[in-house]
Motif scaffolding. Structure first.
Motif, PDB file in Angstrom:
ATOM      1  N   VAL A  54       0.848  -1.210   0.000  1.00  0.00           N
ATOM      2  CA  VAL A  54       0.000   0.000   0.000  1.00  0.00           C
ATOM      3  C   VAL A  54       0.878   1.253   0.000  1.00  0.00           C
ATOM      4  CG1 VAL A  54      -1.673   1.324   1.371  1.00  0.00           C
ATOM      5  CG2 VAL A  54      -1.972  -1.157   1.053  1.00  0.00           C
ATOM      6  N   ARG A  58       1.073   4.080  -3.112  1.00  0.00           N
ATOM      7  CA  ARG A  58       0.774   5.513  -2.903  1.00  0.00           C
ATOM      8  C   ARG A  58       2.008   6.385  -3.121  1.00  0.00           C
ATOM      9  NH1 ARG A  58      -1.555   8.343  -4.416  1.00  0.00           N
ATOM     10  NH2 ARG A  58      -3.587   7.520  -3.931  1.00  0.00           N
ATOM     11  N   PHE A 138      -0.440   9.677   3.072  1.00  0.00           N
ATOM     12  CA  PHE A 138      -0.618   8.349   3.652  1.00  0.00           C
ATOM     13  C   PHE A 138      -0.662   8.469   5.172  1.00  0.00           C
ATOM     14  CE2 PHE A 138      -0.247   3.784   3.898  1.00  0.00           C
ATOM     15  CZ  PHE A 138       0.504   3.538   5.040  1.00  0.00           C
ATOM     16  N   VAL A 166      -4.515   8.178   1.526  1.00  0.00           N
ATOM     17  CA  VAL A 166      -4.771   6.786   1.919  1.00  0.00           C
ATOM     18  C   VAL A 166      -4.642   6.647   3.430  1.00  0.00           C
ATOM     19  CG1 VAL A 166      -3.866   4.418   1.818  1.00  0.00           C
ATOM     20  CG2 VAL A 166      -4.034   5.788  -0.268  1.00  0.00           C
ATOM     21  N   LEU A 168      -4.511   3.725   6.264  1.00  0.00           N
ATOM     22  CA  LEU A 168      -4.363   2.285   6.431  1.00  0.00           C
ATOM     23  C   LEU A 168      -4.422   2.009   7.929  1.00  0.00           C
ATOM     24  CD1 LEU A 168      -3.829  -0.452   4.980  1.00  0.00           C
ATOM     25  CD2 LEU A 168      -1.393  -0.097   5.469  1.00  0.00           C
ATOM     26  N   CYS A 192     -13.170   1.834   0.485  1.00  0.00           N
ATOM     27  CA  CYS A 192     -12.515   0.952   1.471  1.00  0.00           C
ATOM     28  C   CYS A 192     -12.194  -0.420   0.890  1.00  0.00           C
ATOM     29  CB  CYS A 192     -13.423   0.791   2.690  1.00  0.00           C
ATOM     30  SG  CYS A 192     -13.664   2.350   3.560  1.00  0.00           S
ATOM     31  N   LYS A 210      -7.915  -0.415   4.254  1.00  0.00           N
ATOM     32  CA  LYS A 210      -7.440   0.745   3.506  1.00  0.00           C
ATOM     33  C   LYS A 210      -8.651   1.605   3.155  1.00  0.00           C
ATOM     34  CE  LYS A 210      -6.209   0.626  -0.972  1.00  0.00           C
ATOM     35  NZ  LYS A 210      -5.398   0.458  -2.221  1.00  0.00           N
TER      36      LYS A 210
END
Ligand SMILES: Nc1ncnc2c1ncn2CCCCCNC(=O)c1cc(-c2ccc(F)cc2)cc(O)c1O
Ligand SMILES: [Mg+2]
Length: 217
Positions: A54, A58, A138, A166, A168, A192, A210
């Motif tokens: 992830v 990103r 992020f 994003v 997480l 999501c 996520k």
């Protein structure tokens, strides 16, 4: 006062890892936590692969982590950041913050990772003015489980998210964060995705969630 587990993790890293080698540092923390003492920052292999994938997808210029603990995930994330990118990580517990700073420095990522000591509630509203943040690309949520939803709303209120940011979140199944899951899945502002994983050694189901911010709809 008897030595804290986090101090024992730090000692093991200082004695066994290679200074300036982030992979060696995370490998040694994994080894210690697999063979000596479980610690809450070491997810299973799938969780680590998911988190890394992830982050790489990103490719954040500015990332935030909530809940540094010993700095394990901060070192993992820092390893994946492009030159010039930075990670801010917030840790409330001063003992953990002290350990994390030493582990981050030993790994050689101290120019990429800044440990901010204090509560997320106090620090998030200051990120723009005090830490020169415009918006966050992020955010890794791994702190107190009842703070995930509060801090997600705070990030929105402080205009720290932009379309494509994003989030997480660790532990959405165990220990579990039902209010956060319901919020990001049904408020209409996030796309999501759930990534199943396990809690190390306990053979308990866990998962990462996520949530990609769609904008201030
Ligand atoms: N800036 C800030 N603001 C608020 N709280 C802040 C903070 N900075 C730090 N904290 C305080 C975080 C305390 C650690 C949170 N993480 C956890 O509690 C956690 C627990 C488990 C777990 C699994 C199986 C079990 F049997 C038991 C526990 C697993 C995990 O992956 C976890 O992340
Ligand atoms: Mg966690």
């Amino acid at each position: 006062m008897d030595e804290l587990k986090e101090q024992r993790i730090l000692e093991f890293v200082l004695q066994n890892a290679v200074r300036g080698d982030p992979q060696s540092v995370v490998d040694n923390i994994d080894q210690y936590c697999r063979h000596k003492e479980w610690a809450m920052n070491v997810g299973d292999e799938k969780e680590r692969q998911t988190m890394c994938r992830v982050v790489e997808e990103r490719a954040p210029s500015i990332a935030l982590e909530l809940g540094t603990y010993c700095g394990y995930s901060a070192v993992r994330i820092a390893k994946l950041l492009k030159p010039g990118a930075r990670l801010l990580t917030i840790e409330m517990n001063p003992d953990n913050a002290a350990v994390a700073k030493q582990i981050i420095e030993f790994a050689g990522v101290q120019n990429t990772v800044q440990v901010l000591e204090g509560s997320s509630a106090d620090i998030i509203p200051n990120l723009k003015e005090k830490y020169q943040v415009d918006t966050l690309d992020f955010v890794f949520l791994d702190h107190w489980k009842d703070r995930y939803i509060v801090d997600t709303k705070l990030l929105e209120e402080c205009c720290l998210l932009r379309t494509g940011s994003v989030l997480l979140a660790d532990n959405v199944v165990y220990p579990g964060i039902p209010d956060f899951l319901e919020y990001v899945r049904f408020c209409g502002r996030y796309d999501c995705t759930n990534y199943p994983s396990h809690v190390q050694y306990m053979n308990k189901e866990d998962a990462l969630e996520k949530a990609v911010f769609k904008g201030y709809i």
